[in-house]
Design a protein around this motif. Sequence first.
Motif, PDB file in Angstrom:
ATOM      1  N   ALA A  22       0.827  -1.207   0.000  1.00 54.12           N
ATOM      2  CA  ALA A  22       0.000   0.000   0.000  1.00 54.12           C
ATOM      3  C   ALA A  22       0.867   1.265   0.000  1.00 54.12           C
ATOM      4  O   ALA A  22       0.573   2.233  -0.707  1.00 54.12           O
ATOM      5  N   LEU A  23       1.936   1.256   0.794  1.00 53.67           N
ATOM      6  CA  LEU A  23       2.834   2.414   0.831  1.00 53.67           C
ATOM      7  C   LEU A  23       3.486   2.646  -0.527  1.00 53.67           C
ATOM      8  O   LEU A  23       3.610   3.790  -0.990  1.00 53.67           O
ATOM      9  N   LEU A  24       3.915   1.550  -1.175  1.00 59.88           N
ATOM     10  CA  LEU A  24       4.561   1.687  -2.471  1.00 59.88           C
ATOM     11  C   LEU A  24       3.567   2.129  -3.544  1.00 59.88           C
ATOM     12  O   LEU A  24       3.915   2.909  -4.436  1.00 59.88           O
ATOM     13  N   GLU A  25       2.317   1.660  -3.462  1.00 62.27           N
ATOM     14  CA  GLU A  25       1.295   2.080  -4.418  1.00 62.27           C
ATOM     15  C   GLU A  25       0.999   3.574  -4.272  1.00 62.27           C
ATOM     16  O   GLU A  25       0.847   4.293  -5.265  1.00 62.27           O
ATOM     17  N   GLU A  26       0.900   4.063  -3.019  1.00 63.74           N
ATOM     18  CA  GLU A  26       0.639   5.479  -2.791  1.00 63.74           C
ATOM     19  C   GLU A  26       1.800   6.346  -3.281  1.00 63.74           C
ATOM     20  O   GLU A  26       1.604   7.473  -3.737  1.00 63.74           O
ATOM     21  N   ASP A  27       3.005   5.821  -3.177  1.00 62.98           N
ATOM     22  CA  ASP A  27       4.192   6.606  -3.522  1.00 62.98           C
ATOM     23  C   ASP A  27       4.452   6.659  -5.027  1.00 62.98           C
ATOM     24  O   ASP A  27       5.092   7.598  -5.521  1.00 62.98           O
ATOM     25  N   GLU A  28       3.944   5.679  -5.772  1.00 63.18           N
ATOM     26  CA  GLU A  28       4.276   5.556  -7.193  1.00 63.18           C
ATOM     27  C   GLU A  28       3.884   6.784  -8.011  1.00 63.18           C
ATOM     28  O   GLU A  28       4.691   7.280  -8.795  1.00 63.18           O
ATOM     29  N   PRO A  29       2.673   7.348  -7.866  1.00 64.11           N
ATOM     30  CA  PRO A  29       2.307   8.490  -8.739  1.00 64.11           C
ATOM     31  C   PRO A  29       2.843   9.835  -8.278  1.00 64.11           C
ATOM     32  O   PRO A  29       2.631  10.836  -8.944  1.00 64.11           O
ATOM     33  N   ARG A  30       3.507   9.896  -7.138  1.00 67.16           N
ATOM     34  CA  ARG A  30       3.977  11.185  -6.625  1.00 67.16           C
ATOM     35  C   ARG A  30       5.097  11.751  -7.483  1.00 67.16           C
ATOM     36  O   ARG A  30       5.858  11.000  -8.095  1.00 67.16           O
ATOM     37  N   PRO A  31       5.228  13.082  -7.524  1.00 75.06           N
ATOM     38  CA  PRO A  31       6.374  13.678  -8.226  1.00 75.06           C
ATOM     39  C   PRO A  31       7.684  13.246  -7.591  1.00 75.06           C
ATOM     40  O   PRO A  31       7.720  12.856  -6.416  1.00 75.06           O
ATOM     41  N   ARG A  32       8.740  13.322  -8.377  1.00 73.44           N
ATOM     42  CA  ARG A  32      10.032  12.841  -7.896  1.00 73.44           C
ATOM     43  C   ARG A  32      10.470  13.546  -6.619  1.00 73.44           C
ATOM     44  O   ARG A  32      11.048  12.927  -5.719  1.00 73.44           O
ATOM     45  N   ARG A  52      12.214  -5.315  -6.114  1.00 68.92           N
ATOM     46  CA  ARG A  52      11.494  -6.319  -6.906  1.00 68.92           C
ATOM     47  C   ARG A  52      10.099  -5.828  -7.269  1.00 68.92           C
ATOM     48  O   ARG A  52       9.609  -6.066  -8.377  1.00 68.92           O
ATOM     49  N   TRP A  53       9.445  -5.120  -6.328  1.00 68.91           N
ATOM     50  CA  TRP A  53       8.082  -4.623  -6.576  1.00 68.91           C
ATOM     51  C   TRP A  53       8.084  -3.639  -7.742  1.00 68.91           C
ATOM     52  O   TRP A  53       7.212  -3.689  -8.610  1.00 68.91           O
ATOM     53  N   ARG A  54       9.053  -2.744  -7.776  1.00 69.13           N
ATOM     54  CA  ARG A  54       9.111  -1.741  -8.837  1.00 69.13           C
ATOM     55  C   ARG A  54       9.508  -2.360 -10.171  1.00 69.13           C
ATOM     56  O   ARG A  54       8.990  -1.962 -11.225  1.00 69.13           O
ATOM     57  N   GLN A  55      10.405  -3.326 -10.143  1.00 66.56           N
ATOM     58  CA  GLN A  55      10.801  -3.979 -11.383  1.00 66.56           C
ATOM     59  C   GLN A  55       9.639  -4.730 -12.000  1.00 66.56           C
ATOM     60  O   GLN A  55       9.485  -4.790 -13.220  1.00 66.56           O
ATOM     61  N   ALA A  56       8.813  -5.348 -11.146  1.00 64.33           N
ATOM     62  CA  ALA A  56       7.675  -6.114 -11.653  1.00 64.33           C
ATOM     63  C   ALA A  56       6.642  -5.216 -12.324  1.00 64.33           C
ATOM     64  O   ALA A  56       5.866  -5.678 -13.167  1.00 64.33           O
ATOM     65  N   ARG A  57       6.611  -3.924 -11.942  1.00 62.78           N
ATOM     66  CA  ARG A  57       5.616  -3.017 -12.509  1.00 62.78           C
ATOM     67  C   ARG A  57       6.146  -2.175 -13.672  1.00 62.78           C
ATOM     68  O   ARG A  57       5.416  -1.367 -14.227  1.00 62.78           O
ATOM     69  N   ARG A  58       7.394  -2.336 -13.985  1.00 67.03           N
ATOM     70  CA  ARG A  58       7.924  -1.621 -15.139  1.00 67.03           C
ATOM     71  C   ARG A  58       7.357  -2.205 -16.425  1.00 67.03           C
ATOM     72  O   ARG A  58       7.122  -3.412 -16.533  1.00 67.03           O
ATOM     73  N   ARG A  59       7.169  -1.362 -17.394  1.00 69.05           N
ATOM     74  CA  ARG A  59       6.688  -1.843 -18.675  1.00 69.05           C
ATOM     75  C   ARG A  59       7.745  -2.693 -19.347  1.00 69.05           C
ATOM     76  O   ARG A  59       8.946  -2.484 -19.181  1.00 69.05           O
ATOM     77  N   ASP A  60       7.273  -3.610 -20.119  1.00 64.38           N
ATOM     78  CA  ASP A  60       8.194  -4.391 -20.933  1.00 64.38           C
ATOM     79  C   ASP A  60       8.880  -3.477 -21.943  1.00 64.38           C
ATOM     80  O   ASP A  60       8.324  -2.483 -22.388  1.00 64.38           O
ATOM     81  N   VAL A  61      10.102  -3.822 -22.330  1.00 70.36           N
ATOM     82  CA  VAL A  61      10.861  -2.977 -23.243  1.00 70.36           C
ATOM     83  C   VAL A  61      10.109  -2.760 -24.555  1.00 70.36           C
ATOM     84  O   VAL A  61      10.123  -1.668 -25.139  1.00 70.36           O
ATOM     85  N   MET A  62       9.407  -3.766 -25.005  1.00 69.20           N
ATOM     86  CA  MET A  62       8.679  -3.645 -26.271  1.00 69.20           C
ATOM     87  C   MET A  62       7.475  -2.725 -26.140  1.00 69.20           C
ATOM     88  O   MET A  62       6.992  -2.194 -27.124  1.00 69.20           O
ATOM     89  N   ASP A  63       6.975  -2.535 -24.884  1.00 67.95           N
ATOM     90  CA  ASP A  63       5.817  -1.690 -24.677  1.00 67.95           C
ATOM     91  C   ASP A  63       6.195  -0.249 -24.370  1.00 67.95           C
ATOM     92  O   ASP A  63       5.336   0.595 -24.182  1.00 67.95           O
ATOM     93  N   ALA A  64       7.489   0.063 -24.249  1.00 65.90           N
ATOM     94  CA  ALA A  64       7.912   1.426 -23.926  1.00 65.90           C
ATOM     95  C   ALA A  64       7.558   2.371 -25.066  1.00 65.90           C
ATOM     96  O   ALA A  64       7.603   1.992 -26.231  1.00 65.90           O
ATOM     97  N   PRO A  65       7.167   3.626 -24.729  1.00 69.34           N
ATOM     98  CA  PRO A  65       6.794   4.569 -25.800  1.00 69.34           C
ATOM     99  C   PRO A  65       7.996   4.926 -26.657  1.00 69.34           C
ATOM    100  O   PRO A  65       9.121   5.047 -26.165  1.00 69.34           O
ATOM    101  N   ALA A  66       7.767   5.106 -27.916  1.00 70.90           N
ATOM    102  CA  ALA A  66       8.816   5.500 -28.858  1.00 70.90           C
ATOM    103  C   ALA A  66       8.599   6.947 -29.267  1.00 70.90           C
ATOM    104  O   ALA A  66       7.468   7.435 -29.309  1.00 70.90           O
ATOM    105  N   PHE A  67       9.694   7.638 -29.560  1.00 71.23           N
ATOM    106  CA  PHE A  67       9.631   9.042 -29.902  1.00 71.23           C
ATOM    107  C   PHE A  67      10.342   9.292 -31.221  1.00 71.23           C
ATOM    108  O   PHE A  67      11.163   8.496 -31.659  1.00 71.23           O
ATOM    109  N   ILE A  68      10.016  10.418 -31.823  1.00 70.34           N
ATOM    110  CA  ILE A  68      10.659  10.842 -33.063  1.00 70.34           C
ATOM    111  C   ILE A  68      11.546  12.041 -32.752  1.00 70.34           C
ATOM    112  O   ILE A  68      11.074  13.023 -32.158  1.00 70.34           O
TER     113      ILE A  68
END
Length: 503
Positions: free
Chosen positions: A66-76, A107-123
């Motif tokens: 719960a603490l990690l979920e609350e902290d995830e959307p906060r600004p850096r 481990r919790w944060r790594q599990a929630r990272r997007r897969d490399v193929m799903d990362a947004p691409a930019f021009i």
Amino acid sequence: MLVLETVLRIRREHASGKAIKAIMRDLHLSRGVVRRAIRAPEADTKYRREVQPLPKLGPFQMRLDALLEEDEPRPRREKLRITRVHDLLLREGFDGSYDAVRRYATRWRQARRRDVMDAPAFIPLLFRPGEAYQFDWSHEDVEIAGKPMRVKVAHVRLCASRVMYVRAYPRETQEMLFDAHARAFAFFGGVPTRGIYDNMKTAVTSVFTGKERVFNRRFLVMANHYMVEPTACSPTAGWEKGQIENQVQTARGRFFQPRLRFASLEELNGWLEAECRRWADLHQHPEQKELTVAQAWAAERGVLQPVAAPFDGFYESEHAVSGTCLISFDRNRYSVSAKAVRRTVQVRAYATRIVVRLGGEVLADHPRFFGRDRTIYDPWHYLPVLVTKPGALRNGAPFQDWELPPALSRLRRKLGAGDDADRRFVRVLAAVLDDGLDLVEAAVREALLAGITSDDIILNILARRREPPRPLTIATPEDLALRHPPRADCGRYDSLRGFHAAA
């Protein structure tokens, strides 16, 4: 854990027909280790735990999630450190180590990272010289006059040459936005044709789907003055102005860390402008490797639009003047001319000053104060009232520590203290309303040079100076001209006296 050379030897000997028991005996290894090396794909024998036991953390796992979920959307800037998370768990009865919490959070944060193929691409974006600039704000901590202060920093960047401009303000209001643009364009030596912004309230009134925006009217007036086409980014799409986002981090790390200490904001901004020039001189252009940022800036300056005049960047609002000739603005009070008492005036707030107007006439012009509960007086605003109430000169709040011109200060000291001296001095001051301060000061100076402090004589000097100069000659009509004009000869009078005496 087996080294790679041992694994390869086991696999080669087993492939050549050597028995597992013989390999065990020669290499002093257990049967399980040898079998694992033989079965490992690509010689990978690394142990992987399938289930992580949590002997201490198990009962607190839901709370930690719960603490990690609350902290995830906060600004850096506002994110919790793992040491703080560990401390919160300790307060609730957890008796495990910090390392256990740190490993679980990783481990919790790594599990929630997007897969490399799903990362947004930019021009990658490319801008022509003079085409565009990007603007953004950041909040930084500094120390001004010995006190900690969080300043709002305006960042402006030319997209082609990558030169940056940084300036600190006490507020993030519209008049500060206008001032930042005027100073940045003066620093750059011209204006690009397009500006890229986020959806800040000082510029954008309404955000619709896509790129459609309703810009603030005063902001559009400023853009029209500089002949700039404003462009707003999509919400939460910082990559659309990635240069200025990177500049914020660069300036924070290079300029504002460690914490800056200056006597005033003016000194801080002078130092920041010098640092922007120094940064441009020392850093290589990211695309044109043979040029520094300063050299690319010099080439871009030639294609920028010229700045004819800075924009009159103010924020206007209406305020009522109190019976004590004061208006309230931004939690402070400012004096205005007594002629506006009990009337509604227009207050134009600039980044550094406050201008009060009534029907096009300027009634007051004060330096702007950014604290609170302070009253800023101009004693000359109260002169018409002082003429009718001279007794207020002694204890009137606007007249405390009044910095008068030197001649008037000497006159007041020579007149002395007391009600009669105050009335005489106010009589002289009242002449400023009709004759102006310069003429009154000149008359006082003339009287003091003659050793005179009388208010009547000073007013008489002023009255004589108001009279038109007399003509040097009088033109006499020809018909009235005397045939024998009189001669000024006293000897003729003496001869006449002698003639009568003889008779």
